[in-house]
Design an enzyme around this catalytic site. Structure first.
Site, short mmCIF file in Angstrom:
data_model
loop_
_atom_site.label_atom_id
_atom_site.label_comp_id
_atom_site.label_asym_id
_atom_site.label_seq_id
_atom_site.Cartn_x
_atom_site.Cartn_y
_atom_site.Cartn_z
N HIS A 73 0.72 -1.37 -0.25
CA HIS A 73 0.45 0.21 -0.06
C HIS A 73 0.77 1.44 -0.09
O HIS A 73 0.19 2.33 -0.24
CB HIS A 73 -1.16 -0.28 1.55
N HIS A 96 0.76 6.41 -1.35
CA HIS A 96 0.50 5.85 -0.05
C HIS A 96 -1.13 5.72 -0.16
O HIS A 96 -2.06 6.90 -0.12
CB HIS A 96 0.34 6.66 1.42
#
Length: 164
Positions: free
Chosen positions: A67, A82
């Protein structure tokens, strides 16, 4: 190319959109870690189905959970992607790495790195809004090349970073 132009080119970094989606102002991210500019400045994207692509040709580190991706185009300059908010709590579910990289491996701008299950992430994460942050004390300013509210494709020029 003159020496002055070469010097100027070394002071500028062009960042391409790593995702297809709608561009947002960074303060639209529902997490004050990103809105407070502690990490750095940049923008965010509401992603559409697709992949996370390299926003620049550089070294990259992809976290185990897929992620979070950190690119280092120049020593000490970091581009942080992010994906979403609360996605770290999913332990990598909803993400699949497309390429296996050795640590700090070089990638080319536009390379597809991580695919994501947008429906799963919408249901299980706090938010899918994805900050794209430039983190460096040597940044003079960041110019957003796409207005908030506009849509971008992965690979569209997104930000120009001017170094001090």
């Amino acid at each position: 190319m003159s020496l002055k132009d070469m010097f100027k080119k070394n002071k500028e970094i062009l960042i391409y959109s790593p995702l297809k989606g709608e561009v947002l102002d960074l303060n639209e991210v529902p997490d004050n870690v990103f809105t407070s500019n502690i990490i750095g400045d940049g923008c965010a994207i509401i992603p559409e189905p697709g992949e996370i692509c390299a926003p620049i040709s550089s070294k990259v580190e992809i976290f185990k959970t897929n992620h979070l991706l950190i690119f280092e185009p120049k020593k000490g300059v970091y581009i942080v992607i992010h994906f979403g908010v609360g996605t770290s709590l999913l332990g990598g579910k909803g993400f699949e790495r497309i390429v296996e990289l050795s640590p700090k491996k070089m990638v080319e701008a536009g390379d597809k790195l991580v695919s994501y299950d947008l429906d799963y992430l919408k249901e299980n994460a706090k938010s899918i809004i994805t900050p794209i942050i430039v983190s460096d004390d040597n940044v003079d300013y960041i110019e957003l090349l796409v207005d908030p509210g506009e849509k971008v494709d992965a690979g569209t020029p997104l930000m120009r970073v001017i170094l001090k």
